[in-house]
Scaffold this motif. Structure first.
Motif, PDB file in Angstrom:
ATOM      1  N   THR A   1       0.831  -1.204   0.000  1.00 16.13           N
ATOM      2  CA  THR A   1       0.000   0.000   0.000  1.00 16.13           C
ATOM      3  C   THR A   1       0.865   1.252   0.000  1.00 16.13           C
ATOM      4  OG1 THR A   1      -1.768  -1.188   1.128  1.00 16.13           O
ATOM      5  CG2 THR A   1      -1.876   1.211   1.190  1.00 16.13           C
ATOM      6  N   ASN A   2       1.936   1.257   0.766  1.00 15.62           N
ATOM      7  CA  ASN A   2       2.846   2.413   0.768  1.00 15.62           C
ATOM      8  C   ASN A   2       3.542   2.583  -0.573  1.00 15.62           C
ATOM      9  OD1 ASN A   2       2.331   3.451   3.339  1.00 15.62           O
ATOM     10  ND2 ASN A   2       3.706   1.968   4.296  1.00 15.62           N
ATOM     11  N   ARG A   3       3.890   1.486  -1.223  1.00 19.73           N
ATOM     12  CA  ARG A   3       4.479   1.582  -2.560  1.00 19.73           C
ATOM     13  C   ARG A   3       3.479   2.192  -3.531  1.00 19.73           C
ATOM     14  NH1 ARG A   3       6.588  -3.916  -4.480  1.00 19.73           N
ATOM     15  NH2 ARG A   3       7.266  -2.678  -6.264  1.00 19.73           N
ATOM     16  N   TYR A   4       2.216   1.752  -3.432  1.00 21.45           N
ATOM     17  CA  TYR A   4       1.195   2.313  -4.321  1.00 21.45           C
ATOM     18  C   TYR A   4       0.960   3.787  -4.013  1.00 21.45           C
ATOM     19  CZ  TYR A   4      -3.054   3.082  -6.940  1.00 21.45           C
ATOM     20  OH  TYR A   4      -3.974   3.591  -7.803  1.00 21.45           O
ATOM     21  N   LYS A   5       0.961   4.181  -2.748  1.00 20.19           N
ATOM     22  CA  LYS A   5       0.792   5.598  -2.388  1.00 20.19           C
ATOM     23  C   LYS A   5       1.850   6.458  -3.056  1.00 20.19           C
ATOM     24  CE  LYS A   5      -1.184   5.213   2.245  1.00 20.19           C
ATOM     25  NZ  LYS A   5      -0.902   5.372   3.685  1.00 20.19           N
ATOM     26  N   ARG A   6       3.084   5.964  -3.085  1.00 20.40           N
ATOM     27  CA  ARG A   6       4.165   6.726  -3.720  1.00 20.40           C
ATOM     28  C   ARG A   6       3.965   6.824  -5.232  1.00 20.40           C
ATOM     29  NH1 ARG A   6       7.031   3.796   0.151  1.00 20.40           N
ATOM     30  NH2 ARG A   6       7.821   2.293  -1.384  1.00 20.40           N
TER      31      ARG A   6
ATOM     32  N   TYR B   1      -0.153   7.626 -11.395  1.00 27.14           N
ATOM     33  CA  TYR B   1      -1.399   7.077 -11.926  1.00 27.14           C
ATOM     34  C   TYR B   1      -2.443   8.165 -12.154  1.00 27.14           C
ATOM     35  CZ  TYR B   1       0.327   2.368 -11.653  1.00 27.14           C
ATOM     36  OH  TYR B   1       1.063   1.229 -11.867  1.00 27.14           O
ATOM     37  N   LYS B   2      -2.408   9.226 -11.366  1.00 28.05           N
ATOM     38  CA  LYS B   2      -3.306  10.371 -11.621  1.00 28.05           C
ATOM     39  C   LYS B   2      -2.953  11.011 -12.964  1.00 28.05           C
ATOM     40  CE  LYS B   2      -5.036  13.069  -8.660  1.00 28.05           C
ATOM     41  NZ  LYS B   2      -5.804  13.666  -7.594  1.00 28.05           N
ATOM     42  N   ARG B   3      -1.646  11.155 -13.237  1.00 21.92           N
ATOM     43  CA  ARG B   3      -1.225  11.711 -14.531  1.00 21.92           C
ATOM     44  C   ARG B   3      -1.646  10.782 -15.664  1.00 21.92           C
ATOM     45  NH1 ARG B   3       3.277  12.791 -11.466  1.00 21.92           N
ATOM     46  NH2 ARG B   3       4.545  11.168 -12.450  1.00 21.92           N
ATOM     47  N   TYR B   4      -1.472   9.481 -15.465  1.00 24.50           N
ATOM     48  CA  TYR B   4      -1.911   8.525 -16.480  1.00 24.50           C
ATOM     49  C   TYR B   4      -3.408   8.674 -16.736  1.00 24.50           C
ATOM     50  CZ  TYR B   4       2.449   5.764 -16.037  1.00 24.50           C
ATOM     51  OH  TYR B   4       3.734   5.325 -16.023  1.00 24.50           O
ATOM     52  N   ALA B   5      -4.180   8.783 -15.677  1.00 27.32           N
ATOM     53  CA  ALA B   5      -5.637   8.902 -15.826  1.00 27.32           C
ATOM     54  C   ALA B   5      -5.999  10.155 -16.611  1.00 27.32           C
ATOM     55  CB  ALA B   5      -6.317   8.903 -14.460  1.00 27.32           C
ATOM     56  N   ASN B   6      -5.356  11.274 -16.322  1.00 30.69           N
ATOM     57  CA  ASN B   6      -5.631  12.512 -17.054  1.00 30.69           C
ATOM     58  C   ASN B   6      -5.271  12.370 -18.530  1.00 30.69           C
ATOM     59  OD1 ASN B   6      -6.529  13.779 -14.718  1.00 30.69           O
ATOM     60  ND2 ASN B   6      -4.531  14.657 -14.265  1.00 30.69           N
TER      61      ASN B   6
ATOM     62  N   PRO C   1      -7.482   6.943 -11.243  1.00 33.04           N
ATOM     63  CA  PRO C   1      -6.610   5.904 -10.696  1.00 33.04           C
ATOM     64  C   PRO C   1      -7.378   5.129  -9.627  1.00 33.04           C
ATOM     65  CG  PRO C   1      -6.047   8.024  -9.737  1.00 33.04           C
ATOM     66  CD  PRO C   1      -7.147   8.274 -10.739  1.00 33.04           C
ATOM     67  N   LYS C   2      -6.948   3.912  -9.356  1.00 33.63           N
ATOM     68  CA  LYS C   2      -7.576   3.138  -8.283  1.00 33.63           C
ATOM     69  C   LYS C   2      -7.303   3.858  -6.967  1.00 33.63           C
ATOM     70  CE  LYS C   2      -7.920  -1.435  -8.089  1.00 33.63           C
ATOM     71  NZ  LYS C   2      -9.365  -1.458  -8.040  1.00 33.63           N
ATOM     72  N   ALA C   3      -8.339   4.042  -6.170  1.00 35.49           N
ATOM     73  CA  ALA C   3      -8.180   4.677  -4.863  1.00 35.49           C
ATOM     74  C   ALA C   3      -7.240   3.839  -4.007  1.00 35.49           C
ATOM     75  CB  ALA C   3      -9.535   4.819  -4.170  1.00 35.49           C
ATOM     76  N   ILE C   4      -6.481   4.509  -3.174  1.00 40.45           N
ATOM     77  CA  ILE C   4      -5.524   3.811  -2.306  1.00 40.45           C
ATOM     78  C   ILE C   4      -6.239   2.798  -1.416  1.00 40.45           C
ATOM     79  CG2 ILE C   4      -3.824   4.130  -0.455  1.00 40.45           C
ATOM     80  CD1 ILE C   4      -3.199   6.881  -1.897  1.00 40.45           C
TER      81      ILE C   4
END
Length: 152
Positions: free
Chosen positions: A17-22, A27-32, A55-58
């Motif tokens: 989860t911490n790796r995904y948070k970083r 992923y937000k940029r990818y989504a945009n 992006p998938k929510a954390i």
């Protein structure tokens, strides 16, 4: 190893989860970028549509790691749905045309993609959708055709 009463490795979930948070801002940029690309594909092909991406929510990521924990040893790099998009069209003809465009513009993971025909029988009524698991095609010139810079 720190596990709970169900045998779930809590440290593993926390690490993942911490790796995904970083990685979440990426992923937000990818989504945009994906949203702009999907909108341009529709516009250039005269398809009326509503497009949304995210992006998938954390919290959803963490829940999926718990739920599918035995299936993935490195979910940050193995899950295929960390960024998603939805395209809503007005007619079935537009759905078919847009599906063809998706297939032409992206690499499709056919094993994990699901069509409406896989979920509903011809006599059933329900949410009509096609779910593709996609990746950008490294051989496709997105920037040249759509003037979109793909984030790395």
């Amino acid at each position: 190893m720190s596990t709970n009463e169900k045998g779930i490795d809590l440290k593993h979930i926390d690490r993942q989860t911490n790796r995904y948070k970083r990685k979440y801002p990426k992923y937000k940029r990818y989504a945009n970028t994906l949203e702009e690309l999907l909108k341009q594909i529709a516009r250039k092909n005269d398809i009326e549509s509503i497009v949304s991406t995210r992006p998938k929510a954390i919290s959803s990521f963490a829940e999926k790691v718990v739920r599918k924990g035995q299936k993935y040893n490195d979910p940050v790099n193995q899950l295929t749905d960390l960024c998603g998009g939805r395209v809503i069209t007005q007619t079935q003809d537009e759905v078919s045309r847009y599906c063809k465009l998706v297939e032409d513009h992206f690499k499709i993971d056919w094993e994990n993609s699901v069509g409406v025909e896989d979920r509903l029988k011809p006599t059933e009524f329900g949410y009509r959708s096609v779910h593709y698991i996609i990746q950008l095609d490294p051989d496709y010139d997105y920037q040249g055709k759509y003037d979109i810079k793909i984030p790395v």
